[in-house]
Design a protein around this motif. Structure first.
Motif, PDB file in Angstrom:
ATOM      1  N   LEU A  32      -8.997  -4.261   8.437  1.00 35.71           N
ATOM      2  CA  LEU A  32      -8.290  -3.160   9.089  1.00 35.71           C
ATOM      3  C   LEU A  32      -6.805  -3.474   9.219  1.00 35.71           C
ATOM      4  O   LEU A  32      -5.952  -2.632   8.900  1.00 35.71           O
ATOM      5  CB  LEU A  32      -8.882  -2.895  10.477  1.00 35.71           C
ATOM      6  CG  LEU A  32      -8.073  -1.918  11.343  1.00 35.71           C
ATOM      7  CD1 LEU A  32      -8.161  -0.506  10.779  1.00 35.71           C
ATOM      8  CD2 LEU A  32      -8.533  -1.961  12.794  1.00 35.71           C
ATOM      9  N   LEU A  33      -6.478  -4.672   9.683  1.00 42.96           N
ATOM     10  CA  LEU A  33      -5.077  -5.028   9.896  1.00 42.96           C
ATOM     11  C   LEU A  33      -4.300  -5.047   8.587  1.00 42.96           C
ATOM     12  O   LEU A  33      -3.139  -4.637   8.539  1.00 42.96           O
ATOM     13  CB  LEU A  33      -4.989  -6.384  10.601  1.00 42.96           C
ATOM     14  CG  LEU A  33      -5.589  -6.427  12.011  1.00 42.96           C
ATOM     15  CD1 LEU A  33      -5.479  -7.823  12.602  1.00 42.96           C
ATOM     16  CD2 LEU A  33      -4.925  -5.414  12.923  1.00 42.96           C
ATOM     17  N   VAL A  34      -4.942  -5.506   7.515  1.00 42.42           N
ATOM     18  CA  VAL A  34      -4.299  -5.448   6.202  1.00 42.42           C
ATOM     19  C   VAL A  34      -4.035  -3.998   5.817  1.00 42.42           C
ATOM     20  O   VAL A  34      -2.956  -3.628   5.360  1.00 42.42           O
ATOM     21  CB  VAL A  34      -5.175  -6.136   5.135  1.00 42.42           C
ATOM     22  CG1 VAL A  34      -4.660  -5.827   3.725  1.00 42.42           C
ATOM     23  CG2 VAL A  34      -5.208  -7.643   5.369  1.00 42.42           C
ATOM     24  N   GLN A  35      -5.035  -3.167   6.030  1.00 42.89           N
ATOM     25  CA  GLN A  35      -4.960  -1.765   5.625  1.00 42.89           C
ATOM     26  C   GLN A  35      -3.825  -1.026   6.322  1.00 42.89           C
ATOM     27  O   GLN A  35      -3.102  -0.250   5.699  1.00 42.89           O
ATOM     28  CB  GLN A  35      -6.289  -1.091   5.914  1.00 42.89           C
ATOM     29  CG  GLN A  35      -6.374   0.353   5.472  1.00 42.89           C
ATOM     30  CD  GLN A  35      -7.677   0.979   5.894  1.00 42.89           C
ATOM     31  OE1 GLN A  35      -8.528   0.329   6.504  1.00 42.89           O
ATOM     32  NE2 GLN A  35      -7.864   2.242   5.562  1.00 42.89           N
ATOM     33  N   ALA A  66       0.825  -1.206   0.000  1.00 39.13           N
ATOM     34  CA  ALA A  66       0.000   0.000   0.000  1.00 39.13           C
ATOM     35  C   ALA A  66       0.851   1.244   0.000  1.00 39.13           C
ATOM     36  O   ALA A  66       0.625   2.174  -0.760  1.00 39.13           O
ATOM     37  CB  ALA A  66      -0.928  -0.009   1.222  1.00 39.13           C
ATOM     38  N   ARG A  67       1.889   1.276   0.834  1.00 36.19           N
ATOM     39  CA  ARG A  67       2.739   2.449   0.906  1.00 36.19           C
ATOM     40  C   ARG A  67       3.473   2.679  -0.414  1.00 36.19           C
ATOM     41  O   ARG A  67       3.591   3.790  -0.888  1.00 36.19           O
ATOM     42  CB  ARG A  67       3.760   2.284   2.041  1.00 36.19           C
ATOM     43  CG  ARG A  67       4.715   3.450   2.115  1.00 36.19           C
ATOM     44  CD  ARG A  67       5.536   3.427   3.391  1.00 36.19           C
ATOM     45  NE  ARG A  67       6.393   2.283   3.467  1.00 36.19           N
ATOM     46  CZ  ARG A  67       6.320   1.332   4.402  1.00 36.19           C
ATOM     47  NH1 ARG A  67       5.399   1.388   5.321  1.00 36.19           N
ATOM     48  NH2 ARG A  67       7.154   0.321   4.396  1.00 36.19           N
ATOM     49  N   SER A  68       3.932   1.616  -1.012  1.00 35.50           N
ATOM     50  CA  SER A  68       4.698   1.745  -2.245  1.00 35.50           C
ATOM     51  C   SER A  68       3.872   2.420  -3.323  1.00 35.50           C
ATOM     52  O   SER A  68       4.325   3.316  -4.005  1.00 35.50           O
ATOM     53  CB  SER A  68       5.159   0.353  -2.712  1.00 35.50           C
ATOM     54  OG  SER A  68       5.788   0.449  -3.962  1.00 35.50           O
ATOM     55  N   LYS A  69       2.622   1.998  -3.443  1.00 39.14           N
ATOM     56  CA  LYS A  69       1.800   2.553  -4.502  1.00 39.14           C
ATOM     57  C   LYS A  69       1.488   4.021  -4.267  1.00 39.14           C
ATOM     58  O   LYS A  69       1.503   4.828  -5.189  1.00 39.14           O
ATOM     59  CB  LYS A  69       0.508   1.745  -4.631  1.00 39.14           C
ATOM     60  CG  LYS A  69      -0.265   2.077  -5.894  1.00 39.14           C
ATOM     61  CD  LYS A  69      -1.198   0.952  -6.267  1.00 39.14           C
ATOM     62  CE  LYS A  69      -1.816   1.213  -7.642  1.00 39.14           C
ATOM     63  NZ  LYS A  69      -2.668   0.089  -8.070  1.00 39.14           N
TER      64      LYS A  69
END
Length: 564
Positions: free
Chosen positions: A474-477, A13-16
């Motif tokens: 949530l934990l994935v997010q 998520a952060r990379s994108k």
């Protein structure tokens, strides 16, 4: 150990989001390159964010200042990947002792005892050595730009970013002289870690609250000659009304003395070389040691009224100053950086809204105020120069009529489970336990085994099996980790349920009657569950407190990435 599915998805998520970022606008500009600015730049740079640091001085300050950090800060250094290097340039503290004029012990604080963080409570170090290490680390990270010799002169906040104007300078005969070169940089956020005379704080119009302590002390650092053994307490306060005095190590190979200026002495007199050696003469002479530096400091107790305005925040001495008697000045600044790092991480990923920064002041300011209050109380015990008042103090302490110091304060507001607030005896807001664990037969630090982030830690179980779909999402997010800890060999599962080597985790869970802990990235407990089945409900409460961006859950695709 593998990062685990939740941690891996968080990094995607952060990379994108970073790829989507406007390359002409930095993520964060930090003004000030002392330990706080250095540490925050590392914590953000290692997460992949574009960071520029600016400092007025062309080179690092070469002389000692802070000499103490505690067990919590040692965990922060490990999180930065420099724990072993910091260990090499510091030494565990001995017991901190306070003596009266006749060298009778008034107080003992065992900073050598085992802490909740796995190791002694405190450590002594040499600040120039630490700053050199932090400097090397920061400059090794490609996304960090370190700019020394640049003074911030203007700060302007726009709707989506800030503009900082800087001018370059150089040292000529020990005077900072502008060269005429200027530049303007843009960043989504600006952090003022620029010390007591902070340009950033002043540009925001933020004032200090004076908590009422002010004393002048002469601080002397020296290096004993090779083979010289000095007959002094390892770390102590000599509460002698004729001359209150501090004696501490200054890190391996160094010693520090601090002498309070008495009313009859002038500031100028205290800074003469002959005065320095006169004060040192009961313990060390010029043939036994080399002076590293000496300077007269005014110990103050100041707390900024606000720590954030819009896209700008302040940290470290820019936000607070305190007497040194608890050794918490630098430690408090590094806690500021540590608190900001995970907030910026979620905001810059696009997961949380900028409102997540609203929790910074409510969390940090009360804790720092409590530390300042305790430091003032200790200072009032030490800084007594009246013999009669000192005699009353001695009598009270020697008779055992003085209550012990309160426990170190935790967090009482902000992102913690409200029903478990420590003000009501709850576990939320307290520093979580840390110890050594074993995974697949290999023993290591817990923070080496499990990547940093939000953690759901269960005693004697894998918490994954108790999560509902919303909790899993949530934990994935947020890139969280789920892990089990046990002392029961039959319950071990490689990479999922780890062995509690020292028993620290089991003892902590049992003391607080908990089966599950939800721990924040800065190691403070968000909340605890007495039953495994309560995990999802508590995570729902965490979700509402994270100030997530509107509609963010709808942007998670099946791979856990943030959609464009």
């Amino acid at each position: 150990m593998a990062a685990g599915i939740h941690g891996a998805r968080g990094r995607l998520a952060r990379s994108k989001v970073n790829i989507m970022a406007d390359q002409n606008i930095l993520d964060v500009v930090i003004i000030g390159y002392g330990p706080v600015g250095q540490s925050l730049s590392i914590l953000l740079g290692e997460r992949g964010y574009s960071v520029a640091v600016y400092d007025r001085w062309p080179s690092l300050y070469p002389l000692p200042r802070a000499v103490f950090h505690d067990h919590e800060i040692r965990r922060v250094f490990h999180a930065m990947g420099i724990g072993k290097e910091v260990e090499a340039l510091s030494q565990p503290s001995a017991t901190y002792q306070w003596f009266n004029a006749d060298w009778k012990t008034l107080v003992e604080i065992d900073w050598s005892s085992e802490s909740i963080s796995d190791g002694p409570v405190g450590y002594l170090f040499n600040q120039p050595s630490l700053e050199a290490l932090l400097d090397s680390k920061a400059k090794s990270i490609p996304t960090i730009s370190v700019n020394q010799g640049w003074e911030a002169v203007d700060l302007r906040e726009c709707d989506d970013y800030c503009e900082v104007t800087l001018r370059r300078g150089a040292m000529k005969e020990n005077v900072w002289i502008p060269t005429g070169e200027t530049r303007t940089v843009k960043a989504r956020y600006v952090v003022g870690a620029d010390g007591a005379n902070s340009f950033v704080r002043k540009s925001l119009g933020i004032t200090f609250e004076d908590l009422g302590f002010q004393e002048d002390w002469l601080v002397i650092d020296l290096k004993p000659n090779e083979g010289v053994q000095l007959d002094v307490p390892d770390i102590g306060q000599w509460c002698n009304p004729e001359r209150p005095t501090t004696m501490v190590p200054g890190g391996p190979g160094y010693r520090r003395w601090e002498f309070m200026r008495l009313p009859r002495e002038t500031r100028e007199e205290m800074q003469q070389p002959e005065k320095v050696w006169q004060l040192l003469s009961p313990w060390v002479g010029p043939d036994q040691a080399t002076l590293v530096r000496y300077a007269l400091y005014t110990f103050r107790s100041l707390l900024a009224e606000q720590w954030r305005k819009g896209r700008v925040v302040i940290a470290g001495d820019a936000a607070h100053q305190m007497p040194p008697f608890m050794g918490q000045g630098m430690c408090s600044g590094l806690r500021d950086a540590w608190n900001l790092a995970w907030r910026f991480d979620l905001i810059l990923k696009g997961i949380a809204s900028p409102a997540l920064l609203d929790g910074y002041t409510p969390e940090r300011k009360p804790q720092v105020r409590a530390v300042i209050d305790a430091s003032i109380a200790m200072g009032k015990v030490v800084c007594i120069s009246d013999p009669e008042e000192a005699a009353l103090r001695d009598s009270a302490y020697l008779s055992g009529n003085v209550p012990p110091l309160p426990p170190f304060p935790g967090i009482t507001d902000g992102l913690i489970h409200a029903d478990q607030n420590p003000a009501h005896g709850g576990l939320a807001g307290q520093l979580s336990v840390h110890g050594r664990v074993q995974n697949a037969g290999e023993t290591m630090r817990y923070d080496e085994a499990v990547p940093n982030g939000f953690h759901v830690i269960a005693l004697d179980a894998d918490p994954d099996q108790y999560l509902d779909d919303a909790a899993r999402a949530l934990l994935v997010q947020i890139g969280a980790q789920t892990i089990g800890i046990t002392r029961d060999q039959s319950r071990l599962v490689a990479d999922r349920v780890l062995y509690d080597v020292s028993g620290k985790y089991q003892a902590f869970f049992e003391e607080h009657r908990a089966r599950v802990l939800i721990v924040r990235p800065d190691y403070y407990v968000y909340g605890a569950c007495a039953a495994y089945e309560d995990i999802s409900a508590m995570l729902a409460t965490l979700a509402s407190g994270l100030q997530r961006r509107d509609g963010i859950t709808d942007t998670l695709n099946q791979h856990g990435e943030v959609a464009a």
